[in-house]
Design an enzyme around this catalytic site. Sequence first.
Site, PDB file in Angstrom:
ATOM      1  CE  LYS A 179      -3.776  -1.989   1.657  1.00 34.07           C
ATOM      2  NZ  LYS A 179      -5.026  -2.154   3.119  1.00 34.07           N
ATOM      3  CB  CYS A 180       3.645   1.366   0.122  1.00 28.41           C
ATOM      4  SG  CYS A 180       4.764   2.755   1.863  1.00 28.41           S
TER       5      CYS A 180
END
Length: 95
Positions: free
Chosen positions: A93-94
């Site tokens: 999710k970065c």
Amino acid sequence: MIKKIKELLWNKKYAVRIAKKNGIKLNKNHWRIIKFTRNFYYKFYISPSIRILLTAINKKYKINITSIDLIKLFPKNPSLQISKISGIPKPNKCF
């Protein structure tokens, strides 16, 4: 096999060098987070969420690190910086 190679490439000197490039001087709490993150990753093959990380660290060491404290420890992007310094892939999710 790849897991073993990555473990061999990472060491504390590597972590200190990456942290220094990011303007971070590692202390006891940094090392607690790095150790937990590496162990979690090699057990589950994913990076821990911030919530899991904080809950586990606080419970294990009987301390109270908050998300604000985590930002102070890893100011630019805690999830990304923790992963880089820990020598594991960045979280999915970065950005």
